[in-house]
Write a protein that holds these residues in place. Structure first.
Motif, mmCIF file in Angstrom:
data_model
loop_
_atom_site.group_PDB
_atom_site.id
_atom_site.type_symbol
_atom_site.label_atom_id
_atom_site.label_comp_id
_atom_site.label_asym_id
_atom_site.label_seq_id
_atom_site.Cartn_x
_atom_site.Cartn_y
_atom_site.Cartn_z
ATOM 1 N N ASN A 1 69.939 15.126 -5.469
ATOM 2 C CA ASN A 1 70.762 15.707 -6.523
ATOM 3 C C ASN A 1 69.986 16.711 -7.333
ATOM 4 N N LYS B 1 68.418 19.919 -4.691
ATOM 5 C CA LYS B 1 69.278 20.809 -3.903
ATOM 6 C C LYS B 1 69.516 22.158 -4.576
ATOM 7 N N GLY B 2 69.378 22.171 -5.931
ATOM 8 C CA GLY B 2 69.639 23.409 -6.645
ATOM 9 C C GLY B 2 68.612 24.501 -6.411
ATOM 10 N N ASN C 1 76.939 18.944 -18.428
ATOM 11 C CA ASN C 1 77.124 17.941 -17.378
ATOM 12 C C ASN C 1 77.029 16.532 -17.965
ATOM 13 N N ARG D 1 79.929 23.289 -12.021
ATOM 14 C CA ARG D 1 79.263 21.993 -11.900
ATOM 15 C C ARG D 1 80.008 20.926 -12.692
ATOM 16 N N PHE E 1 81.190 18.438 -10.014
ATOM 17 C CA PHE E 1 80.227 17.343 -9.907
ATOM 18 C C PHE E 1 80.335 16.350 -11.065
ATOM 19 N N ASN F 1 81.096 12.126 -10.988
ATOM 20 C CA ASN F 1 79.893 11.344 -10.724
ATOM 21 C C ASN F 1 79.372 10.641 -11.972
ATOM 22 N N SER G 1 73.355 10.887 -12.325
ATOM 23 C CA SER G 1 73.290 11.927 -11.298
ATOM 24 C C SER G 1 73.814 13.259 -11.824
ATOM 25 N N SER G 2 74.754 13.227 -12.788
ATOM 26 C CA SER G 2 75.256 14.486 -13.341
ATOM 27 C C SER G 2 74.163 15.228 -14.093
ATOM 28 N N ASP H 1 71.828 16.618 -11.573
ATOM 29 C CA ASP H 1 72.460 17.767 -10.913
ATOM 30 C C ASP H 1 72.420 18.996 -11.816
#
Lengths: 335, 194, 194
Positions: free
Chosen positions: C6, C9-10, C52, C113, C117, C121, C125-126, C129
């Motif tokens: 998480n 990946k960005g 987020n 996002r 996301f 979620n 995890s947010s 992320d």
């Protein structure tokens, strides 16, 4: 690859090979080249050789090491790009900038799009605009044409006729005050003015253009519609206020108009396919040129005008499709 | 998701109201906290600009005067040291720039001599007109210590004493215009300054 | 997907700028130098992480039909907070980025996002992320800013490697497009071979 898809017969054999067309363009540029050598001396030769050599070199390097495809530097297109790039810069431009220009023309404007035939914009013009924005001082200090006799390091720079008029009007003077200091039309025609290598001598460019039209390498629609639009539009402005706007003859003979109209706008890859489309294209270039020259930030607008119209060529092509034979009377004939 | 609230009218109104309320409260408190530092930062910026164009001072008073051609007004930051006026930092401008308005600060000593200049904002062509700024070229240096009474604030092409930036005559001309405006206004209002 | 994924990946695989091509407006507009790119990227990263966090906290309290306006208000609140804080404590950067700070509100990546996301979620995890994506965005902007600053003015993070300007076009808008295009081409090539 659908190279084998052909339309129904009958077919006429056309003798238009890339090589033949490109070398035709090179021949037509010879008179202008000679004049630039006469007026700017060794510097002109230096710019021309550097520009052509590095255009070829970058094309070869990219084809060999990045695209890893067939090498086509002998087809002449990189030579044409090199010459046209040289024609678009002042003769005292430092070598490093010419090399950057060649890299931009071949690397960014041509090869990034997939090579000859796939580029949207005219490579030499992209390079010119790139250089103009990147190195404004060097790209706007025009050496006076002095020929071979003068010392190379002792170049006198001066404005182009267009730059002179723009600067003069912006500081509140009018055309008749400025006229005394401007080159005569005969000088404009022959090339005895400040400017880039290839734009100074209108007459040699016209000779080259006539050769190209005679050899059917370019069609008359684009150059004539550009020049006509420029004459009409600048003529209207001139009639409204002859003290504020330069006359049509001046607009025709100065700057890169002839070079652009005859050699750059007619580039087959980046101009419309049908005659109707070409007329619209030419009209757009002419109109934008005068708009930029009169009201824009830069004194010269041909290169921007052509690039802007290059961008809308796909749209023009869509609007001016050749009619399918038999569906309607065929008005537009293909060359 | 079972626990998710349904989109009934009441729910929507209440939710939006609460979200907006909390946001407003958060913003309000941050505003209160940052109000002083922001004012301080702004003051520092202005002071730094004045300091850059004038010799050391201990007090500033601000006055506004209509400029010489009477269209707009210029802000005069009059600097004092030990109670004596040592110079004026003029917020001047010109609309003759290549890209429109140029705002500059000119430090004039009490006899009108230019102590220093600085450009506050401009929209000139990068690489050409932007050379008006000090960090980009030494064009502005030629004005230091010159008195516009004897030093003609015009580019050499127009018969003045100023060396124009290569290929940026219009910007150079505009900068001279801004300086001239400051000087003319200064000369006109000189008596009201002390 | 685990927590580490998480977060990471960005950077390359789902980099908001180079791979997802989101948030092009600040990407092209603010990256005239590495420091501007980094500042803009970090400001966005802060907003992205905080929005987020809050969105995933309140996701079950917000009815579906008003979720977008609620998200926007939440995002706008954080953007305004960042704006006030920057104005107070990093005024120089604030004036350089100018209009682009308030424009973080309409940056697709932030709302993207939140919608894609955080609203589905868990809180943990947010946040990861948002933080990962934000750092990826900052990373991309810094790279682009550095390339443009190096080619345009011959400097990195304001340190001049050579005297004078280089190819000014890279400091201007066309250079932003050219540089971004070639960086994306290189990233695509790397992703393909990796």
């Amino acid at each position: 690859m659908n190279m084998l898809t052909v339309s129904a017969s009958p077919h006429i054999h056309g003798d238009y090979l890339t090589k033949k067309l490109m070398y035709g363009v090179v021949y037509s540029l010879v008179p202008a080249m000679l004049v630039s050598l006469y007026f700017f001396g060794f510097n002109a030769l230096r710019v021309l050789l550097l520009s052509v050599f590095f255009s070829l070199l970058f094309e070869w390097l990219i084809q060999k090491y990045l695209i890893k495809g067939p090498i086509s530097i002998t087809d002449g297109s990189a030579i044409v790009t090199g010459i046209l790039l040289a024609f678009n810069v002042p003769s005292n431009l430092p070598a490093s900038m010419i090399i950057v220009g060649a890299l931009v023309a071949i690397g960014i404007a041509k090869m990034s799009f997939g090579g000859l035939g796939k580029n949207i914009f005219n490579p030499a013009l992209v390079a010119r605009v790139f250089l103009l924005i990147s190195f404004p001082v060097e790209m706007t200090s025009w050496p006076k044409p002095l020929g071979f006799t003068k010392n190379l390091s002792d170049v006198i720079t001066g404005p182009t006729p267009l730059g002179f008029v723009k600067d003069g009007i912006s500081s509140g003077r009018n055309i008749s005050e400025l006229a005394a200091h401007m080159p005569s039309y005969i000088q404009d025609l022959l090339g005895q003015t400040g400017g880039s290598l290839g734009e100074v001598s209108a007459i040699t460019l016209i000779i080259g253009g006539i050769y190209l039209i005679w050899k059917k390498i370019i069609s008359w629609e684009i150059p004539i519609s550009i020049l006509l639009t420029v004459v009409v539009f600048s003529g209207i402005l001139w009639i409204i206020d002859p003290q504020q706007y330069a006359d049509p003859v001046f607009q025709l003979l100065t700057g890169g108009l002839m070079l652009g109209a005859i050699f750059m706008a007619t580039d087959m890859v980046t101009s419309p396919m049908t005659k109707g489309g070409q007329l619209v294209f030419g009209f757009g270039v002419g109109l934008l040129t005068i708009l930029i020259r009169v009201w824009g930030a830069y004194p010269e607008g041909v290169s921007f005008a052509i690039l802007l119209m290059n961008a809308v060529v796909p749209l023009i092509n869509r609007g001016f499709k050749p009619k399918r034979f038999g569906t309607k009377p065929c008005l537009i004939t293909l060359t | 998701m079972a626990s998710k609230k349904e989109s009934t009218f009441a729910h929507m109104v209440v939710t939006l109201f609460l979200v907006a309320l909390i946001a407003a409260l958060a913003l309000g408190s941050v505003y209160v906290v940052t109000k002083k530092p922001i004012a301080l930062a702004k003051k520092k910026k202005q002071e730094a600009a004045i300091k850059a164009v004038l010799p050391a001072f201990d007090k500033i008073t601000v006055k506004k005067f209509p400029d010489a051609d009477g269209v707009d007004s210029l802000q005069f930051n009059i600097a004092f040291r030990n109670g004596k006026m040592i110079g004026v930092a003029v917020n001047t401008y010109t609309n003759k720039g290549f890209g429109g308005r140029i705002e500059a600060m000119v430090g004039l000593l009490d006899d009108g001599t230019i102590y220093n200049t600085s450009v506050l904002s401009l929209k000139e062509t990068p690489g050409l007109g932007t050379k008006l700024e000090k960090k980009k070229s030494n064009f502005p240096d030629q004005f230091i210590g010159k008195n516009p009474a004897t030093f003609k604030l015009k580019v050499k092409k127009d018969g003045g004493n100023v060396d124009a930036i290569t290929a940026a005559t219009i910007s150079s001309r505009a900068f001279c215009d801004a300086l001239q405006r400051a000087y003319d206004t200064f000369e006109k209002e000189k008596d009201k300054l002390k | 997907m685990n927590h580490i994924q998480n977060f990471t990946k960005g950077f390359i695989k789902e980099n908001p700028v180079f791979v997802l091509l989101l948030g092009m407006c600040p990407t092209l507009g603010t990256t005239t130098s590495s420091i501007n790119g980094l500042g803009m990227g970090l400001a966005t990263a802060f907003v992205l992480t905080m929005s987020n966090l809050v969105v995933s906290l309140v996701k079950n309290q917000i009815p579906d039909k008003v979720r977008i306006p609620s998200f926007i208000v939440i995002i706008a609140t954080f953007v305004t907070i960042v704006e006030l804080l920057m104005q107070a404590f990093t005024p120089t950067l604030f004036y350089q980025l100018g209009l682009f700070i308030p424009l973080i509100v309409v940056n697709c990546i932030v709302l993207g996002r939140a919608e894609a996301f955080a609203s589905k979620n868990t809180v943990g995890s947010s946040v990861l992320d948002g933080f990962g994506m934000g750092l990826g965005f900052a990373f991309a902007l810094t790279i682009l800013g550095s390339v443009r600053e190096l080619l345009g003015s011959g400097a990195i993070f304001g340190i001049h490697l050579m005297k004078g300007d280089m190819m000014l076009v890279f400091v201007l808008a066309p250079g932003a497009f050219i540089a971004l295009g070639y960086i994306i081409a290189i990233i695509n090539k790397l992703n393909k071979t990796a």
